[in-house]
Motif scaffolding. Structure first.
Motif, short mmCIF file in Angstrom:
data_model
loop_
_atom_site.label_atom_id
_atom_site.label_comp_id
_atom_site.label_asym_id
_atom_site.label_seq_id
_atom_site.Cartn_x
_atom_site.Cartn_y
_atom_site.Cartn_z
N LEU A 101 12.06 -30.61 -19.62
CA LEU A 101 13.45 -30.84 -20.02
C LEU A 101 14.22 -29.53 -20.00
O LEU A 101 13.75 -28.51 -20.50
CB LEU A 101 13.50 -31.44 -21.42
CG LEU A 101 12.89 -32.82 -21.58
CD1 LEU A 101 12.95 -33.25 -23.04
CD2 LEU A 101 13.57 -33.84 -20.69
N ARG A 105 28.78 -29.82 -25.83
CA ARG A 105 27.71 -30.75 -25.48
C ARG A 105 26.81 -30.08 -24.45
O ARG A 105 27.23 -29.19 -23.70
CB ARG A 105 28.25 -32.05 -24.91
CG ARG A 105 28.85 -31.84 -23.52
CD ARG A 105 29.31 -33.09 -22.87
NE ARG A 105 29.85 -32.74 -21.55
CZ ARG A 105 29.77 -33.49 -20.50
NH1 ARG A 105 29.19 -34.66 -20.57
NH2 ARG A 105 30.28 -33.11 -19.36
N LEU A 123 24.00 -31.30 -21.45
CA LEU A 123 23.38 -32.39 -20.71
C LEU A 123 21.90 -32.07 -20.59
O LEU A 123 21.54 -30.96 -20.22
CB LEU A 123 24.02 -32.52 -19.33
CG LEU A 123 25.54 -32.72 -19.34
CD1 LEU A 123 26.09 -32.72 -17.92
CD2 LEU A 123 25.91 -34.00 -20.07
N ILE A 124 21.06 -33.05 -20.88
CA ILE A 124 19.61 -32.84 -20.85
C ILE A 124 19.05 -33.51 -19.60
O ILE A 124 19.22 -34.72 -19.41
CB ILE A 124 18.92 -33.42 -22.11
CG1 ILE A 124 19.62 -32.95 -23.38
CG2 ILE A 124 17.43 -33.08 -22.10
CD1 ILE A 124 19.65 -31.46 -23.60
N TYR A 125 18.40 -32.70 -18.78
CA TYR A 125 17.80 -33.19 -17.53
C TYR A 125 16.29 -33.09 -17.61
O TYR A 125 15.75 -32.12 -18.12
CB TYR A 125 18.29 -32.36 -16.33
CG TYR A 125 19.67 -32.72 -15.90
CD1 TYR A 125 19.88 -33.61 -14.86
CD2 TYR A 125 20.79 -32.18 -16.54
CE1 TYR A 125 21.17 -33.96 -14.46
CE2 TYR A 125 22.06 -32.52 -16.14
CZ TYR A 125 22.25 -33.42 -15.11
OH TYR A 125 23.51 -33.77 -14.73
N GLU A 126 15.64 -34.12 -17.09
CA GLU A 126 14.19 -34.07 -16.91
C GLU A 126 13.98 -33.66 -15.45
O GLU A 126 14.49 -34.32 -14.54
CB GLU A 126 13.55 -35.42 -17.17
CG GLU A 126 12.05 -35.38 -17.04
CD GLU A 126 11.40 -36.69 -17.45
OE1 GLU A 126 10.21 -36.65 -17.77
OE2 GLU A 126 12.08 -37.73 -17.44
N VAL A 134 18.88 -37.42 -18.66
CA VAL A 134 18.22 -38.32 -19.60
C VAL A 134 18.89 -38.36 -20.98
O VAL A 134 18.61 -39.26 -21.76
CB VAL A 134 16.71 -37.97 -19.77
CG1 VAL A 134 15.97 -38.19 -18.47
CG2 VAL A 134 16.52 -36.54 -20.26
N ASP A 135 19.76 -37.41 -21.28
CA ASP A 135 20.38 -37.40 -22.60
C ASP A 135 21.58 -36.45 -22.61
O ASP A 135 21.77 -35.66 -21.68
CB ASP A 135 19.36 -36.92 -23.65
CG ASP A 135 19.69 -37.36 -25.06
OD1 ASP A 135 20.76 -37.97 -25.29
OD2 ASP A 135 18.88 -37.08 -25.96
N GLU A 136 22.35 -36.56 -23.64
CA GLU A 136 23.48 -35.64 -23.89
C GLU A 136 23.46 -35.32 -25.37
O GLU A 136 23.37 -36.22 -26.20
CB GLU A 136 24.80 -36.32 -23.52
CG GLU A 136 26.01 -35.48 -23.82
CD GLU A 136 27.31 -36.19 -23.47
OE1 GLU A 136 28.29 -35.97 -24.20
OE2 GLU A 136 27.34 -36.95 -22.49
N LYS A 137 23.51 -34.03 -25.69
CA LYS A 137 23.49 -33.59 -27.09
C LYS A 137 24.82 -32.93 -27.42
O LYS A 137 25.19 -31.93 -26.82
CB LYS A 137 22.35 -32.60 -27.33
CG LYS A 137 20.97 -33.16 -27.07
CD LYS A 137 20.60 -34.19 -28.10
CE LYS A 137 19.17 -34.65 -27.86
NZ LYS A 137 18.72 -35.57 -28.88
N CYS A 143 13.44 -28.94 -25.15
CA CYS A 143 13.89 -28.37 -23.88
C CYS A 143 13.17 -27.04 -23.64
O CYS A 143 13.01 -26.24 -24.56
CB CYS A 143 15.40 -28.13 -23.88
SG CYS A 143 16.36 -29.65 -23.85
#
Length: 109
Positions: free
Chosen positions: A2, A22, A24-27, A36-39, A68
């Motif tokens: 991640l 924010r 952006l979370i990438y695998e 895969v997600d956003e924090k 991550c």
């Protein structure tokens, strides 16, 4: 693996770490990078001369990015970069399209 990305538009790595609200979370697996997600986080840079480092904000960002391996942004100051690394998240400066840039970065990790 991640990897968190600071991006204004969701296509390019084009945001300063301290300005991000924010990540952006990438695998990333080999040459494939999948969102895969956003924090959402509190913006680190507040331009408050009385509280220049705001370590509590860095700790909250590191908590949001838990799991991550790294964070990638267009720019990051030396103090927040060192603090993030102490909190277990490597920080990298890059620009360009997110997916191919992450695929290249993973090769170095």
């Amino acid at each position: 693996m991640l990897i968190a990305v600071a991006s204004k538009d969701g296509r390019e790595i084009n945001q300063h770490f301290g300005h991000a609200e924010r990540f952006l979370i990438y695998e990333v697996k080999g040459a494939d990078a999948k969102l895969v997600d956003e924090k959402k986080v509190e913006r680190y840079c507040s331009y408050d001369v009385d509280h220049p480092l705001r370590s509590h904000i860095l700790e909250a960002i590191a908590g949001a990015l838990a799991g991550c391996r790294a964070v990638v942004c267009a720019q990051i100051g030396q103090a927040p970069q060192m603090a993030m690394e102490r909190l277990g998240i490597d920080a990298y400066v890059a620009d360009g399209p997110i997916k191919p840039t992450l695929a290249e970065l993973v090769k170095a990790l």
